[in-house]
Design a protein around this motif. Sequence first.
Motif, PDB file in Angstrom:
ATOM      1  N   LEU A  40       0.828  -1.202   0.000  1.00 55.60           N
ATOM      2  CA  LEU A  40       0.000   0.000   0.000  1.00 55.60           C
ATOM      3  C   LEU A  40       0.866   1.258   0.000  1.00 55.60           C
ATOM      4  CD1 LEU A  40      -2.880  -0.903   2.478  1.00 55.60           C
ATOM      5  CD2 LEU A  40      -3.068  -0.509   0.036  1.00 55.60           C
ATOM      6  N   GLU A  41       1.935   1.250   0.773  1.00 51.19           N
ATOM      7  CA  GLU A  41       2.808   2.417   0.824  1.00 51.19           C
ATOM      8  C   GLU A  41       3.487   2.641  -0.527  1.00 51.19           C
ATOM      9  OE1 GLU A  41       5.460   2.037   4.146  1.00 51.19           O
ATOM     10  OE2 GLU A  41       3.816   2.093   5.584  1.00 51.19           O
ATOM     11  N   GLU A  42       3.897   1.561  -1.186  1.00 52.58           N
ATOM     12  CA  GLU A  42       4.518   1.680  -2.502  1.00 52.58           C
ATOM     13  C   GLU A  42       3.527   2.249  -3.516  1.00 52.58           C
ATOM     14  OE1 GLU A  42       6.111  -2.128  -3.544  1.00 52.58           O
ATOM     15  OE2 GLU A  42       7.586  -2.084  -1.927  1.00 52.58           O
ATOM     16  N   LEU A  43       2.290   1.769  -3.472  1.00 49.62           N
ATOM     17  CA  LEU A  43       1.273   2.276  -4.389  1.00 49.62           C
ATOM     18  C   LEU A  43       0.986   3.756  -4.138  1.00 49.62           C
ATOM     19  CD1 LEU A  43      -1.245  -0.708  -4.488  1.00 49.62           C
ATOM     20  CD2 LEU A  43       0.280   0.044  -6.314  1.00 49.62           C
ATOM     21  N   LYS A  44       0.968   4.149  -2.863  1.00 50.30           N
ATOM     22  CA  LYS A  44       0.746   5.555  -2.534  1.00 50.30           C
ATOM     23  C   LYS A  44       1.880   6.409  -3.098  1.00 50.30           C
ATOM     24  CE  LYS A  44      -1.925   5.246   1.733  1.00 50.30           C
ATOM     25  NZ  LYS A  44      -1.903   5.510   3.182  1.00 50.30           N
ATOM     26  N   ALA A  45       3.102   5.912  -2.962  1.00 49.51           N
ATOM     27  CA  ALA A  45       4.257   6.667  -3.460  1.00 49.51           C
ATOM     28  C   ALA A  45       4.171   6.823  -4.975  1.00 49.51           C
ATOM     29  CB  ALA A  45       5.546   5.966  -3.066  1.00 49.51           C
ATOM     30  N   GLY A  49       3.485  10.459  -7.123  1.00 54.43           N
ATOM     31  CA  GLY A  49       4.535  10.888  -8.040  1.00 54.43           C
ATOM     32  C   GLY A  49       4.012  11.285  -9.395  1.00 54.43           C
ATOM     33  N   LYS A  50       2.886  10.752  -9.798  1.00 49.63           N
ATOM     34  CA  LYS A  50       2.330  11.036 -11.121  1.00 49.63           C
ATOM     35  C   LYS A  50       1.476  12.295 -11.092  1.00 49.63           C
ATOM     36  CE  LYS A  50       2.197   6.263 -12.679  1.00 49.63           C
ATOM     37  NZ  LYS A  50       1.344   5.187 -13.157  1.00 49.63           N
TER      38      LYS A  50
END
Length: 58
Positions: A40-45, A49-50
């Motif tokens: 979840l944290e990776e997806l949030k990052a 970013g986009k």
Amino acid sequence: MSGRVGGEKKPLKQPKKQAKEMDKEDMAFKQKQKEEQKKLEELKAKATGKSPLATGGI
């Protein structure tokens, strides 16, 4: 002068919680939760970013 005449009484001390034994199922469950939290944290990052998808116009 007595210390606590008419004032609040101290709450009774709660017994310390026993460290419960974790079996294999509990360990696996906690590991799974940690992995999901990382994803979840990776997806949030990635999402932050986009740029927004609905940009552009006339």
